[in-house]
Design a protein around this motif. Structure first.
Motif, short mmCIF file in Angstrom:
data_model
loop_
_atom_site.label_atom_id
_atom_site.label_comp_id
_atom_site.label_asym_id
_atom_site.label_seq_id
_atom_site.Cartn_x
_atom_site.Cartn_y
_atom_site.Cartn_z
N GLY A 131 0.72 -1.11 -0.03
CA GLY A 131 0.05 -0.02 0.11
C GLY A 131 0.87 1.29 0.14
O GLY A 131 0.41 2.37 -0.13
N THR A 132 2.17 1.23 0.20
CA THR A 132 2.94 2.35 0.25
C THR A 132 3.30 2.51 -1.41
O THR A 132 3.41 1.71 -2.33
N SER A 133 3.72 3.95 -1.38
CA SER A 133 4.64 4.37 -2.52
C SER A 133 5.49 5.27 -2.67
O SER A 133 5.60 6.06 -1.37
N HIS A 134 6.56 5.32 -3.49
CA HIS A 134 7.29 6.67 -3.43
C HIS A 134 7.77 6.67 -4.79
O HIS A 134 8.05 6.01 -5.69
N TYR A 135 8.19 8.31 -5.19
CA TYR A 135 9.23 8.75 -6.14
C TYR A 135 10.49 7.83 -6.13
O TYR A 135 11.20 8.12 -5.11
N VAL A 136 11.05 7.35 -7.16
CA VAL A 136 12.54 6.98 -7.24
C VAL A 136 13.24 8.20 -7.19
O VAL A 136 13.06 8.97 -7.97
N GLU A 137 14.27 8.13 -6.18
CA GLU A 137 15.33 9.36 -6.05
C GLU A 137 16.09 9.35 -7.28
O GLU A 137 16.47 8.21 -7.89
N GLY A 138 16.42 10.54 -7.64
CA GLY A 138 17.44 10.52 -8.82
C GLY A 138 17.17 11.73 -9.54
O GLY A 138 16.30 12.45 -9.22
N CYS A 139 18.03 11.96 -10.69
CA CYS A 139 17.95 13.33 -11.31
C CYS A 139 17.92 12.72 -12.85
O CYS A 139 18.54 12.10 -13.05
N CYS A 140 16.92 13.34 -13.48
CA CYS A 140 16.86 13.14 -14.80
C CYS A 140 17.50 14.05 -15.67
O CYS A 140 18.01 13.54 -16.75
N ILE A 141 17.96 15.21 -15.22
CA ILE A 141 18.70 16.21 -16.23
C ILE A 141 19.78 16.53 -15.41
O ILE A 141 19.79 16.85 -14.34
N ARG A 142 20.81 16.24 -16.02
CA ARG A 142 22.19 16.70 -15.25
C ARG A 142 22.98 17.54 -16.26
O ARG A 142 22.94 17.79 -17.37
N LYS A 143 24.24 18.29 -15.61
CA LYS A 143 24.96 19.09 -16.38
C LYS A 143 25.91 18.33 -16.90
O LYS A 143 26.79 17.56 -16.45
N ASP A 144 26.01 18.38 -18.37
CA ASP A 144 26.89 17.54 -19.11
C ASP A 144 28.39 18.09 -18.84
O ASP A 144 28.65 19.30 -18.86
#
Length: 170
Positions: A131-144
Protein backbone atom coordinates in the motif's frame (compact mmCIF):
# COMPACT_ATOMS: atom_id res chain seq x y z
CA UNK A 1 10.38 7.39 -42.23
CA UNK A 2 7.48 6.77 -39.90
CA UNK A 3 6.71 9.58 -37.51
CA UNK A 4 5.57 8.87 -33.95
CA UNK A 5 5.70 10.31 -30.44
CA UNK A 6 8.66 9.21 -28.37
CA UNK A 7 6.64 9.59 -25.16
CA UNK A 8 3.39 7.65 -25.25
CA UNK A 9 0.51 7.06 -22.85
CA UNK A 10 -0.54 3.82 -24.53
CA UNK A 11 0.94 0.34 -24.87
CA UNK A 12 4.26 0.32 -26.75
CA UNK A 13 4.80 -1.89 -29.78
CA UNK A 14 7.69 -2.76 -32.08
CA UNK A 15 5.26 -2.34 -35.01
CA UNK A 16 5.59 1.45 -34.86
CA UNK A 17 9.27 1.47 -35.87
CA UNK A 18 10.48 1.58 -39.46
CA UNK A 19 11.10 -1.96 -40.74
CA UNK A 20 14.63 -3.22 -41.32
CA UNK A 21 13.71 -3.72 -45.00
CA UNK A 22 13.91 0.08 -45.35
CA UNK A 23 17.63 -0.14 -44.47
CA UNK A 24 19.26 -2.69 -46.80
CA UNK A 25 22.72 -1.51 -45.76
CA UNK A 26 22.11 -2.81 -42.23
CA UNK A 27 22.99 -6.29 -41.06
CA UNK A 28 22.65 -5.71 -37.32
CA UNK A 29 19.54 -4.98 -35.28
CA UNK A 30 19.56 -4.45 -31.54
CA UNK A 31 16.36 -4.08 -29.56
CA UNK A 32 15.97 -3.36 -25.85
CA UNK A 33 12.57 -3.81 -24.23
CA UNK A 34 12.30 -2.79 -20.59
CA UNK A 35 9.34 -4.08 -18.60
CA UNK A 36 8.03 -3.52 -15.09
CA UNK A 37 9.25 -6.21 -12.72
CA UNK A 38 7.50 -7.29 -9.54
CA UNK A 39 10.14 -6.21 -7.02
CA UNK A 40 12.58 -3.43 -6.17
CA UNK A 41 15.07 -3.39 -3.29
CA UNK A 42 13.35 -6.23 -1.51
CA UNK A 43 9.82 -4.82 -1.78
CA UNK A 44 7.02 -6.27 -3.88
CA UNK A 45 6.03 -3.87 -6.66
CA UNK A 46 2.37 -3.69 -7.69
CA UNK A 47 2.61 -1.00 -10.40
CA UNK A 48 4.51 2.06 -11.59
CA UNK A 49 3.46 5.49 -12.72
CA UNK A 50 5.65 7.44 -15.13
CA UNK A 51 5.12 11.16 -15.63
CA UNK A 52 7.03 13.51 -17.87
CA UNK A 53 7.44 17.02 -19.08
CA UNK A 54 6.48 15.74 -22.50
CA UNK A 55 7.43 18.67 -24.80
CA UNK A 56 10.99 18.67 -23.46
CA UNK A 57 11.16 14.87 -23.22
CA UNK A 58 10.15 14.52 -26.90
CA UNK A 59 12.76 17.05 -28.00
CA UNK A 60 15.51 15.52 -25.88
CA UNK A 61 14.87 11.95 -27.03
CA UNK A 62 15.02 13.05 -30.67
CA UNK A 63 18.28 14.91 -30.01
CA UNK A 64 19.76 11.86 -28.26
CA UNK A 65 18.77 9.67 -31.20
CA UNK A 66 20.49 12.00 -33.67
CA UNK A 67 23.64 12.31 -31.56
CA UNK A 68 23.92 8.53 -31.23
CA UNK A 69 23.22 8.01 -34.94
CA UNK A 70 26.09 10.37 -35.76
CA UNK A 71 28.45 9.00 -33.09
CA UNK A 72 28.14 5.33 -34.10
CA UNK A 73 27.36 5.90 -37.79
CA UNK A 74 24.20 3.80 -37.56
CA UNK A 75 21.28 4.12 -39.93
CA UNK A 76 18.43 4.12 -37.41
CA UNK A 77 18.02 4.75 -33.68
CA UNK A 78 14.64 5.23 -32.01
CA UNK A 79 13.41 5.20 -28.42
CA UNK A 80 9.87 5.19 -27.05
CA UNK A 81 9.03 5.60 -23.37
CA UNK A 82 5.66 4.97 -21.80
CA UNK A 83 4.00 7.32 -19.33
CA UNK A 84 1.00 6.68 -17.10
CA UNK A 85 0.20 3.68 -14.91
CA UNK A 86 1.95 0.43 -15.79
CA UNK A 87 1.33 -2.97 -14.24
CA UNK A 88 3.95 -5.65 -13.69
CA UNK A 89 5.10 -7.01 -17.09
CA UNK A 90 3.96 -3.91 -19.02
CA UNK A 91 6.54 -2.45 -21.38
CA UNK A 92 8.03 0.83 -20.15
CA UNK A 93 10.67 1.51 -22.82
CA UNK A 94 11.71 0.22 -26.22
CA UNK A 95 14.94 1.20 -27.96
CA UNK A 96 16.03 -0.03 -31.37
CA UNK A 97 19.11 0.46 -33.53
CA UNK A 98 19.91 -0.69 -37.08
CA UNK A 99 23.55 -0.72 -38.15
CA UNK A 100 25.81 -2.27 -40.72
CA UNK A 101 27.32 -4.49 -38.00
CA UNK A 102 26.21 -5.86 -34.63
CA UNK A 103 28.76 -4.02 -32.49
CA UNK A 104 27.53 -0.57 -33.55
CA UNK A 105 23.91 -1.67 -33.15
CA UNK A 106 24.61 -2.94 -29.59
CA UNK A 107 26.51 0.22 -28.61
CA UNK A 108 23.95 2.60 -30.09
CA UNK A 109 21.00 0.86 -28.46
CA UNK A 110 22.66 0.66 -25.03
CA UNK A 111 23.71 4.30 -25.05
CA UNK A 112 20.24 5.38 -26.19
CA UNK A 113 18.62 3.59 -23.23
CA UNK A 114 21.15 4.91 -20.71
CA UNK A 115 20.91 8.48 -21.91
CA UNK A 116 17.11 8.52 -21.99
CA UNK A 117 17.01 7.06 -18.46
CA UNK A 118 19.48 9.58 -17.07
CA UNK A 119 18.83 12.76 -19.05
CA UNK A 120 15.19 12.97 -20.10
CA UNK A 121 12.57 14.48 -17.76
CA UNK A 122 10.58 11.31 -17.06
CA UNK A 123 9.85 10.50 -13.41
CA UNK A 124 8.87 7.20 -11.84
CA UNK A 125 6.62 6.53 -8.87
CA UNK A 126 6.55 3.00 -7.50
CA UNK A 127 3.46 1.47 -5.89
CA UNK A 128 4.10 -1.46 -3.57
CA UNK A 129 1.80 -4.34 -2.60
CA UNK A 130 1.90 -3.16 1.03
CA UNK A 131 0.00 0.00 0.00
CA UNK A 132 2.99 2.36 0.15
CA UNK A 133 4.46 4.30 -2.74
CA UNK A 134 7.37 6.61 -3.43
CA UNK A 135 9.08 8.48 -6.22
CA UNK A 136 12.38 6.94 -7.16
CA UNK A 137 15.17 9.24 -6.07
CA UNK A 138 17.38 10.53 -8.78
CA UNK A 139 17.86 13.24 -11.31
CA UNK A 140 16.92 13.02 -14.93
CA UNK A 141 18.59 16.23 -16.05
CA UNK A 142 22.26 16.65 -15.35
CA UNK A 143 24.94 19.09 -16.37
CA UNK A 144 27.02 17.55 -19.11
CA UNK A 145 30.75 17.41 -18.81
CA UNK A 146 32.73 18.72 -21.79
CA UNK A 147 33.63 15.24 -22.98
CA UNK A 148 31.11 12.69 -24.25
CA UNK A 149 31.00 9.84 -21.78
CA UNK A 150 30.08 6.20 -22.10
CA UNK A 151 27.06 4.74 -20.34
CA UNK A 152 29.40 3.22 -17.74
CA UNK A 153 30.83 6.67 -17.05
CA UNK A 154 27.29 8.08 -16.73
CA UNK A 155 26.43 5.49 -14.06
CA UNK A 156 29.68 6.13 -12.23
CA UNK A 157 29.22 9.90 -12.23
CA UNK A 158 25.59 9.68 -11.14
CA UNK A 159 26.36 7.34 -8.26
CA UNK A 160 28.99 9.69 -6.92
CA UNK A 161 26.60 12.62 -7.20
CA UNK A 162 23.87 10.60 -5.47
CA UNK A 163 21.69 11.03 -8.52
CA UNK A 164 21.41 7.41 -9.60
CA UNK A 165 18.23 7.13 -11.64
CA UNK A 166 16.91 3.72 -10.75
CA UNK A 167 14.39 1.81 -12.83
CA UNK A 168 12.52 -1.33 -11.96
CA UNK A 169 12.63 -2.35 -15.59
CA UNK A 170 15.89 -3.82 -16.82
Amino acid sequence: MREFSRVQDQALSLDIFDPIQSFPECGGIDVFIGTVRNHHKGKAVKALKYTSYTPVAEKMIREIEQEIKDKYQVSYVRVMHRIGYLDVSDTAIIAIAYAAHRREAFQACEEAVERVKHEVPIWKEEFFTDGTSHYVEGCCIRKDSPDTTTPEKHRHEHNHQHCAHEHTHE
